[in-house]
Write a protein that holds these residues in place. Structure first.
Motif, PDB file in Angstrom:
ATOM      1  N   PHE A 162      13.444  -5.884  -3.071  1.00 36.43           N
ATOM      2  CA  PHE A 162      12.002  -6.141  -3.109  1.00 36.43           C
ATOM      3  C   PHE A 162      11.600  -6.893  -1.834  1.00 36.43           C
ATOM      4  N   PRO A 163      11.657  -6.197  -0.682  1.00 39.38           N
ATOM      5  CA  PRO A 163      11.390  -6.867   0.603  1.00 39.38           C
ATOM      6  C   PRO A 163       9.947  -7.335   0.720  1.00 39.38           C
ATOM      7  N   THR A 164       9.763  -8.369   1.503  1.00 41.15           N
ATOM      8  CA  THR A 164       8.428  -8.940   1.723  1.00 41.15           C
ATOM      9  C   THR A 164       8.019  -8.683   3.174  1.00 41.15           C
ATOM     10  N   ASP A 165       7.969  -9.729   3.999  1.00 38.90           N
ATOM     11  CA  ASP A 165       7.652  -9.562   5.416  1.00 38.90           C
ATOM     12  C   ASP A 165       8.834  -9.923   6.300  1.00 38.90           C
ATOM     13  N   VAL A 166      10.015 -10.125   5.695  1.00 38.76           N
ATOM     14  CA  VAL A 166      11.215 -10.522   6.426  1.00 38.76           C
ATOM     15  C   VAL A 166      12.392  -9.659   5.983  1.00 38.76           C
ATOM     16  N   MET A 167      13.210  -9.256   6.952  1.00 39.61           N
ATOM     17  CA  MET A 167      14.458  -8.542   6.703  1.00 39.61           C
ATOM     18  C   MET A 167      15.586  -9.400   7.256  1.00 39.61           C
ATOM     19  N   LEU A 168      16.558  -9.746   6.410  1.00 35.38           N
ATOM     20  CA  LEU A 168      17.640 -10.644   6.804  1.00 35.38           C
ATOM     21  C   LEU A 168      18.829  -9.881   7.382  1.00 35.38           C
ATOM     22  N   TRP A 169      19.672 -10.621   8.102  1.00 37.20           N
ATOM     23  CA  TRP A 169      20.904 -10.037   8.637  1.00 37.20           C
ATOM     24  C   TRP A 169      21.731  -9.453   7.493  1.00 37.20           C
ATOM     25  N   GLY A 170      22.196  -8.213   7.679  1.00 42.31           N
ATOM     26  CA  GLY A 170      22.987  -7.540   6.662  1.00 42.31           C
ATOM     27  C   GLY A 170      22.169  -6.770   5.648  1.00 42.31           C
ATOM     28  N   GLY A 229      21.974  -5.900  12.255  1.00 44.20           N
ATOM     29  CA  GLY A 229      23.344  -6.257  12.589  1.00 44.20           C
ATOM     30  C   GLY A 229      23.427  -7.300  13.677  1.00 44.20           C
ATOM     31  N   ASN A 230      24.636  -7.485  14.207  1.00 45.87           N
ATOM     32  CA  ASN A 230      24.875  -8.549  15.191  1.00 45.87           C
ATOM     33  C   ASN A 230      24.192  -8.305  16.527  1.00 45.87           C
ATOM     34  N   ARG A 231      23.922  -7.059  16.871  1.00 45.40           N
ATOM     35  CA  ARG A 231      23.361  -6.746  18.185  1.00 45.40           C
ATOM     36  C   ARG A 231      21.930  -6.238  18.120  1.00 45.40           C
ATOM     37  N   GLY A 232      21.385  -6.146  16.911  1.00 45.38           N
ATOM     38  CA  GLY A 232      20.006  -5.700  16.791  1.00 45.38           C
ATOM     39  C   GLY A 232      19.792  -4.916  15.517  1.00 45.38           C
ATOM     40  N   LEU A 233      18.741  -4.113  15.500  1.00 47.70           N
ATOM     41  CA  LEU A 233      18.406  -3.283  14.347  1.00 47.70           C
ATOM     42  C   LEU A 233      19.053  -1.917  14.523  1.00 47.70           C
ATOM     43  N   ASP A 234      20.012  -1.583  13.651  1.00 48.60           N
ATOM     44  CA  ASP A 234      20.735  -0.324  13.741  1.00 48.60           C
ATOM     45  C   ASP A 234      20.091   0.725  12.849  1.00 48.60           C
ATOM     46  N   LEU A 235      20.004   1.955  13.347  1.00 54.77           N
ATOM     47  CA  LEU A 235      19.425   3.080  12.624  1.00 54.77           C
ATOM     48  C   LEU A 235      20.543   4.049  12.251  1.00 54.77           C
ATOM     49  N   PHE A 236      20.585   4.494  10.976  1.00 56.50           N
ATOM     50  CA  PHE A 236      21.658   5.355  10.485  1.00 56.50           C
ATOM     51  C   PHE A 236      21.093   6.649   9.918  1.00 56.50           C
ATOM     52  N   ASN A 237      21.944   7.704   9.949  1.00 60.98           N
ATOM     53  CA  ASN A 237      21.566   8.965   9.321  1.00 60.98           C
ATOM     54  C   ASN A 237      22.150   9.042   7.914  1.00 60.98           C
ATOM     55  N   PRO A 253      23.442 -13.405  17.621  1.00 60.45           N
ATOM     56  CA  PRO A 253      22.999 -12.362  16.684  1.00 60.45           C
ATOM     57  C   PRO A 253      21.677 -12.733  16.042  1.00 60.45           C
ATOM     58  N   PRO A 254      20.838 -11.757  15.756  1.00 57.95           N
ATOM     59  CA  PRO A 254      19.566 -12.057  15.080  1.00 57.95           C
ATOM     60  C   PRO A 254      19.820 -12.455  13.636  1.00 57.95           C
ATOM     61  N   ARG A 255      19.097 -13.463  13.164  1.00 55.39           N
ATOM     62  CA  ARG A 255      19.229 -13.906  11.770  1.00 55.39           C
ATOM     63  C   ARG A 255      18.253 -13.170  10.865  1.00 55.39           C
ATOM     64  N   PHE A 256      17.099 -12.791  11.430  1.00 57.63           N
ATOM     65  CA  PHE A 256      16.149 -12.047  10.606  1.00 57.63           C
ATOM     66  C   PHE A 256      15.167 -11.294  11.486  1.00 57.63           C
ATOM     67  N   LEU A 257      14.561 -10.281  10.882  1.00 54.25           N
ATOM     68  CA  LEU A 257      13.447  -9.523  11.473  1.00 54.25           C
ATOM     69  C   LEU A 257      12.208  -9.918  10.680  1.00 54.25           C
ATOM     70  N   TYR A 270      16.628 -15.327  16.468  1.00 53.64           N
ATOM     71  CA  TYR A 270      17.927 -15.992  16.434  1.00 53.64           C
ATOM     72  C   TYR A 270      17.708 -17.492  16.282  1.00 53.64           C
ATOM     73  N   TYR A 271      18.772 -18.186  15.909  1.00 51.87           N
ATOM     74  CA  TYR A 271      18.678 -19.640  15.732  1.00 51.87           C
ATOM     75  C   TYR A 271      19.320 -20.338  16.916  1.00 51.87           C
ATOM     76  N   SER A 272      18.580 -21.299  17.487  1.00 50.93           N
ATOM     77  CA  SER A 272      19.073 -22.101  18.601  1.00 50.93           C
ATOM     78  C   SER A 272      19.508 -23.468  18.085  1.00 50.93           C
ATOM     79  N   PRO A 273      20.821 -23.738  17.982  1.00 47.01           N
ATOM     80  CA  PRO A 273      21.270 -25.050  17.488  1.00 47.01           C
ATOM     81  C   PRO A 273      20.822 -26.204  18.373  1.00 47.01           C
ATOM     82  N   SER A 274      20.758 -25.981  19.689  1.00 46.81           N
ATOM     83  CA  SER A 274      20.370 -27.061  20.601  1.00 46.81           C
ATOM     84  C   SER A 274      18.925 -27.479  20.397  1.00 46.81           C
TER      85      SER A 274
END
Length: 466
Positions: A162-170, A229-237, A253-257, A270-274
């Motif tokens: 039930f997605p809203t306005d955010v898509m999480l990693w994985g 995924g770790n390098r961006g938004l992957d598209l699959f068939n 890696p991106p944490r969310f879209l 992405y999250y910047s710890p600094s």
């Protein structure tokens, strides 16, 4: 101090605008109930929040689950179950339909496994519909997926469905799901959608939707689902083979879209710890004037990224510039003012995919919109002889002359303009370029002043030397 015990009722009284509970549990089992009390009188900006569970993610910050009661305007309080990644809300049970309550906001996992939000008098405002499915507990996974599971940890319900306005990693999204976001004080909304040939951003208005950005795999390959995924938004068939990727330019890696509810822009974050905050590593649109609602309805985004009104009259309300001045859809019927079409040269529309007619003249395109009670404007291409019809005048931007594009707008009859050869009233870009003209005048004026001052200094120096 508040203690959370299973199979007991809890009442959390909020004396402050925001309450954050330090205690949380790894899961919630059947028979659990927690209640957030709501102030008897309306307090604008009020947020009452009880954090119920926390789960460590693969990298900081962690995910948290909260029961929230918030002031939602109009004297109402909304009740919702929410998931946070750090301080960012990434899921909300009331995203598409809010549950308004008085006195209290309660969350209950019933003995037969149904998760419910309740208001006064046990009124149910939201539920998972999992009664009788052997649900034993509610958990928050390390991916941020909120799940109901049975004794064998089989998932019976999950927030990822039930997605809203955010898509999480994985997380995956298919053509059956989409992200949506809702601008404040607007009847339109944004959506991020997965189609066979592309992923796209849309502005939804009434029964119509207009695209303003898209990404398509090469070789016309079809998309079945997408995954962050770790390098961006992957598209699959359909064979689960990756066919394309929207790549992020950073190593983190991106944490969310997320689909921004103010601009409609889509970004990967992405999250910047600094810096202890999230930042965008990719944005679909990078120019202000490419955003669909960068200016209000009946406004034009100029070459200097400022907003100018199409009509001569403009006013400001409490939220900003109002170019429509009361113009709205539905241009026919009793009590409606007489309308006419005006033409704007040197502008384009960032929203596409409106109803299209081909092999039309400009006059035929004008008549098509003029005779349609739901048509607010049309974009005509003289080179392609194509006519796009829109139910809303939004997303207009100034472009260089010679593009072969004309924007036709329906406005109340009798406004000031001059007539062109086609008989259409023309709004020459004197109006469109008001802001740019002022900027140019200021620059030219400053340059003239500088040259005059420099000439005077030179003359005085020459006089002193003699």
């Amino acid at each position: 101090m508040i203690n959370h015990h299973r199979r007991r009722r809890h009442l959390i009284f909020l004396a402050t605008v925001l309450l954050s509970l330090a205690l949380s549990e790894p899961d919630i089992r059947t028979g659990y109930r927690v209640t957030v009390a709501i102030p008897p009188s309306y307090i604008p900006g009020f947020v009452g929040r009880a954090y119920l569970m926390e789960a460590g993610s693969r990298a900081p910050p962690d995910f948290k689950v909260a029961l929230s009661a918030e002031a939602s305007g109009g004297g109402n309080y909304s009740c919702s179950l929410e998931v946070f990644l750090g301080d960012v809300k990434v899921w909300n049970s009331g995203h598409s339909s809010r549950f308004y309550v008085k006195d209290q906001c309660a969350l209950e996992l019933t003995a037969d496994g149904d998760l419910r939000l309740k208001g006064p008098d046990e009124r149910i405002g939201w539920r998972t519909g999992t009664s009788g499915q052997a649900v034993e507990r509610l958990q928050i996974q390390g991916t941020g997926n909120l799940v109901l599971v049975d004794a064998s940890d089989r998932i019976k319900w999950q927030s990822f469905n039930f997605p809203t306005d955010v898509m999480l990693w994985g997380q995956r999204l298919s053509g059956a799901t989409r992200l949506t976001s809702y601008p404040a004080n607007s009847t339109s909304f944004y959506s991020f959608e997965i189609e066979h040939g592309k992923v796209a951003l849309y502005l939804n208005h009434g029964r119509s939707k207009y695209s303003y950005w898209g990404f398509a795999p090469s070789l016309s390959r079809n998309i079945t689902f997408v995954k962050l995924g770790n390098r961006g938004l992957d598209l699959f068939n359909y064979k689960y083979k990756k066919i394309a990727r929207i790549t992020v330019p950073r190593s983190e890696p991106p944490r969310f879209l997320a689909l921004d509810n103010r601009t409609g822009n889509m970004g990967l974050y992405y999250y910047s710890p600094s810096e202890a905050k999230f930042a965008a590593s990719f944005l679909a649109l990078n120019a202000t004037c490419d955003l669909p609602m960068s200016c209000p309805p009946y406004g034009i985004c100029t070459l200097s990224s400022a907003c100018s009104c199409i009509r001569m009259t403009r006013k400001r309300d409490g939220t900003g510039l109002d170019c429509g001045d009361g113009i709205s859809g539905g241009f026919c019927g009793e009590g409606r003012p007489a309308m006419e079409m005006i033409e704007l040269d040197g502008v384009d529309s960032v929203i596409k995919d409106g109803p299209k007619r081909v092999n039309l003249s400009k006059e035929e395109c004008t008549s098509l919109c003029s005779g349609d009670c739901d048509c607010a404007g049309a974009l005509y291409s003289s080179r392609l002889r194509e006519c796009y019809v829109y139910g809303i005048v939004i997303g207009i931007k100034q472009v260089n002359r010679g593009s072969g594009l004309s924007y036709l707008v329906k406005v109340p009859k009798g406004g000031p303009a001059r007539r062109g050869r086609s008989g259409l009233k023309k709004w020459v870009l004197v109006l469109v370029g008001v802001a740019d003209g002022l900027i140019l005048a200021a620059v030219v004026g400053g340059l003239v002043y500088y040259l005059i001052r420099k000439r005077r200094k030179t003359a005085l120096a020459a006089g002193d030397g003699s």
